[in-house]
Design a protein around this motif. Structure first.
Motif, short mmCIF file in Angstrom:
data_model
loop_
_atom_site.label_atom_id
_atom_site.label_comp_id
_atom_site.label_asym_id
_atom_site.label_seq_id
_atom_site.Cartn_x
_atom_site.Cartn_y
_atom_site.Cartn_z
N GLU A 51 0.85 -1.19 0.00
CA GLU A 51 0.00 0.00 0.00
C GLU A 51 0.89 1.24 0.00
O GLU A 51 1.93 1.26 0.64
N GLU B 262 0.66 5.88 -0.89
CA GLU B 262 -0.21 7.03 -1.06
C GLU B 262 0.14 7.78 -2.33
O GLU B 262 1.31 7.97 -2.64
N ARG B 263 -0.88 8.21 -3.06
CA ARG B 263 -0.69 9.02 -4.25
C ARG B 263 -1.74 10.14 -4.20
O ARG B 263 -2.93 9.85 -4.11
N ASP B 264 -1.27 11.38 -4.24
CA ASP B 264 -2.16 12.54 -4.18
C ASP B 264 -3.08 12.48 -2.96
O ASP B 264 -4.27 12.81 -3.05
N GLY B 265 -2.53 12.00 -1.84
CA GLY B 265 -3.29 11.95 -0.60
C GLY B 265 -4.30 10.82 -0.50
O GLY B 265 -5.09 10.76 0.44
N ARG B 266 -4.28 9.90 -1.46
CA ARG B 266 -5.23 8.78 -1.47
C ARG B 266 -4.49 7.45 -1.44
O ARG B 266 -3.40 7.33 -1.99
N PRO B 267 -5.11 6.43 -0.83
CA PRO B 267 -4.45 5.12 -0.77
C PRO B 267 -4.48 4.39 -2.11
O PRO B 267 -5.51 4.36 -2.79
N TRP B 268 -3.35 3.83 -2.47
CA TRP B 268 -3.19 3.01 -3.67
C TRP B 268 -2.51 1.72 -3.27
O TRP B 268 -1.93 1.61 -2.18
#
Length: 155
Positions: free
Chosen positions: A46, A48-54
């Motif tokens: 896991e 984070e990308r642009d403040g979102r979980p990926w």
């Protein structure tokens, strides 16, 4: 029997693609007994990308000839799945486009190790309902292989 639209009929096994992940030529097992779809994945992490979980993971394709493909997708959720033998497992859930025949629609997949399974992708009942498919379990590979372009930079 009513006249069925051949574009809505699939068999027990079908060729699919995951164009947003750059995955083409993948055999899927149709499983109306499973509500959730599953994709064979390892090395899941896991981030984070642009403040979102990926999640970043390796998708495993093919059974006789093993192919590995690194993928990244937005993380939708964590889901606890109970297998047919009663074992519970928490899995990552991603949503990506699935191409089957000439249909393309978003499907949620849990990421899990399916190395002991014959099919690397299991298509569950929620995806089948969303795609509005009818299943003839006496047949396989009714639909043509999807002719889709993969996302830029994909293999």
């Amino acid at each position: 029997m009513d006249c069925l639209d051949p574009h809505t009929l699939i068999g027990l096994r079908e060729w699919v693609a995951l164009p947003e992940l750059g995955v083409v030529g993948l055999r899927a097992k149709i499983d109306t007994g499973a509500s959730t779809s599953a994709l064979h994945a390892t090395e899941i992490s896991e981030f984070e990308r642009d403040g979102r979980p990926w999640v970043r993971f390796t998708a495993h394709l093919g059974t006789l000839v093993q192919r590995r493909h690194r993928c990244e997708a937005p993380l939708v959720a964590h889901k606890t799945i109970k297998s047919s033998n009663g074992q519970a497992q928490t899995r990552y859930v991603v949503r990506t486009l699935l191409a089957l025949g000439d249909h393309v629609w978003p499907v949620e997949f849990t990421l899990t190790c399916r190395k002991t399974m014959r099919y690397r992708l299991l298509l569950g009942s929620k995806a089948l309902v969303d795609g509005q498919w009818l299943i003839d379990p006496s047949r396989s590979y009714i639909q043509d292989k999807p002719q889709v372009l993969t996302s830029p930079g994909a293999q």
